[in-house]
Write an enzyme that holds these catalytic residues in place. Structure first.
Site, PDB file in Angstrom:
ATOM      1  CG  ASP A 132      -0.176  -0.014   2.533  1.00 10.09           C
ATOM      2  OD1 ASP A 132       0.644  -0.929   2.716  1.00 10.09           O
ATOM      3  OD2 ASP A 132      -0.394   0.879   3.371  1.00 10.09           O
ATOM      4  CD  GLU A 184       4.152   0.986   6.945  1.00  9.48           C
ATOM      5  OE1 GLU A 184       4.995   1.293   7.807  1.00  9.48           O
ATOM      6  OE2 GLU A 184       3.778   1.765   6.037  1.00  9.48           O
TER       7      GLU A 184
END
Length: 470
Positions: free
Chosen positions: A89, A152
């Site tokens: 991400d 994250e």
């Protein structure tokens, strides 16, 4: 026989770069409005997770997708497991790019794209370290598991879910920071400051918005203001011009009768390094605080402009703290939201704090410094405590030795304000992929990774994984 890791990486440069470019083309920003049971953080993070796992399947690893939250790529045998933690991400691209943030461009020996340095580039480098060991058939006494995350940059919901279903590795590292090593990380918590959204002055603050994520310095801010009269716009424009001449920001103001929309541009940066950015939210509040606002709007603007503006160490907010080993606390005013007549207005304050202070101390400091303005605070749920692995731990010692062997430079411990997946394990650290002296473009426009650093980090990762798992 000694393995020539540099030669092995060189033989795979084209493939490594091709895989990285495929990952970078996936717009893997979290999108809660598009989340589904099959895409818990939106379609982008899921697509990037699947793309990374597909490389493992292609290359003959054992691969597992844990309900599109996270997954892993694994090989080797043994009673212990070495964990490597990367994430697919990315933070929102934001404004200010010279190129399409999701179409990688190579120029001046650098690859430009969102995620190139945080964390798709380093993840691919570490993955190719595993791939080389597997393809050479080198003997291992431990399992090696690359855990691939997809949340994250937000709440770490990927790892919460993953470890409800999978066992934690025994030790490991995350290629999501810098060399020589990060063996300590400050605590990380966001406190939400709540204000009334009332207006009682001759000026009305209709709305104020700034910021994309708690871990980003806001690069732009927008406010909609109603003036006492349409004729006051000329004076407002003059004041705005004088403000931008004096400060490192740009701004525009557009008029519709007595309503003015102000757009101010600063510079985004990683929230762990707030002084590296130019916080558009606090600068806009500082400007507007000079006008006749009152009620909740006045408190919102004054607190942001007088207490949060450039308060990188928390002194104005009465929460400053310094630890001899971990260093100073830092504060990033990250998300601003005000709507006239709404239930409340909020400002998100993201703190990176060292050992020796606590979340309770932060809350007490805010109560002391800004409580008289009617401000109350609550904690956001994602809270990480300070983390440290001693420099004499065999994991740290081995990783520093590998770094020294490949660079000829002395290794040393480092403690940062950023939070990495390395802290998921009691014996977990961050290791690479940026080298000393690198230009930090994480969470900024025109993010890039130097190609020499990319390939050199793959060399170090390959050797480090082998030494830790052989």
């Amino acid at each position: 026989m000694t393995t020539d890791w540099k030669k092995e990486v060189a033989a795979r440069k084209d493939d490594l770069l091709s895989d990285l470019e495929a990952l970078l083309r996936v717009k893997s920003e979290r999108e809660d409005d598009k989340a589904t049971a099959d895409a818990p953080f939106g379609p982008g993070p899921r697509a990037a997770l699947e793309k990374m796992l597909s490389f493992g399947e292609r290359d003959g690893f054992t691969v597992k997708n844990v309900d599109n939250y996270a997954g892993h790529i694994e090989f080797g045998e043994g009673d212990e497991t070495l964990g490597i933690f990367g994430h697919m991400d990315v933070v929102p691209a934001g404004d200010g790019w010279d190129t399409d943030p999701y179409e990688p461009v190579i120029k001046d020996n650098k690859i430009y794209a969102r995620g190139s340095s945080d964390d798709k580039g380093p993840s691919i480098a570490a993955y190719y370290g595993m791939k080389i060991i597997k393809e050479l058939g080198l003997p291992l006494s431990k399992k090696v598991r690359f855990v691939v995350g997809s949340d994250e940059e937000s709440g770490w919901g990927d790892m919460d879910y993953y470890f409800q279903h999978e066992e934690k590795p025994d030790f490991g590292f995350s290629p999501d920071a810098e060399f020589p090593i990060i063996n300590g990380e400050k605590g990380n918590i966001s406190l939400l400051a709540h204000f009334s959204s009332s207006n009682e002055g001759s000026y009305t603050l209709q709305s104020f918005k700034s910021g994309l994520r708690p871990n980003m310095v806001p690069g732009s801010a927008t406010a909609k203001v109603t003036l006492p009269a349409a004729s006051d716009f000329a004076e407002f424009e003059v004041a705005l011009k004088a403000f931008t001449d004096e400060h490192p920001v740009t701004a525009t103001a557009t008029q519709s009768d007595a309503t003015v929309t102000v757009e101010l541009v600063g510079k985004s940066a990683h929230g762990a390094h707030p002084s590296a950015g130019i916080n558009a939210g606090t600068f806009l509040a500082l400007f507007l605080d000079h006008f006749d606002f009152a009620g909740g709007a006045k408190s919102f603007l004054h607190v942001a402009g007088a207490y949060m503006h450039e308060d990188f160490d928390g002194k104005k907010l009465d929460v400053a703290y310094n630890d001899e080993k971990m260093g100073e606390l830092t504060m990033n005013a990250s998300l601003f939201h005000f709507e006239d007549g709404a239930k409340e207005a909020t400002i998100n304050l993201n703190f990176r704090y060292p050992q020796g202070t606590t979340a309770e101390n932060l809350e007490a400091g805010l109560e002391e410094s800004i409580g008289s303005y009617g401000v109350t605070t609550t904690r956001e749920p994602h809270h990480m405590l300070p983390h440290y692995v001693p420099v004499d731990d065999p994991l740290v010692a081995t990783l520093l030795s590998v770094y020294e062997d490949h660079t000829g430079q002395k290794g040393y411990e480092q403690i940062i304000g950023g939070g990495t997946f390395g802290r998921l394990l009691e014996r977990g650290v961050a290791y690479g992929a940026m080298f000393p002296g690198y230009t930090d473009t994480m969470h900024q426009a025109n993010e890039f990774m130097d190609l020499d650093d990319l390939f050199n980090s793959a060399v170090i990762f390959a050797d480090a994984i082998y030494r830790l798992a052989k």
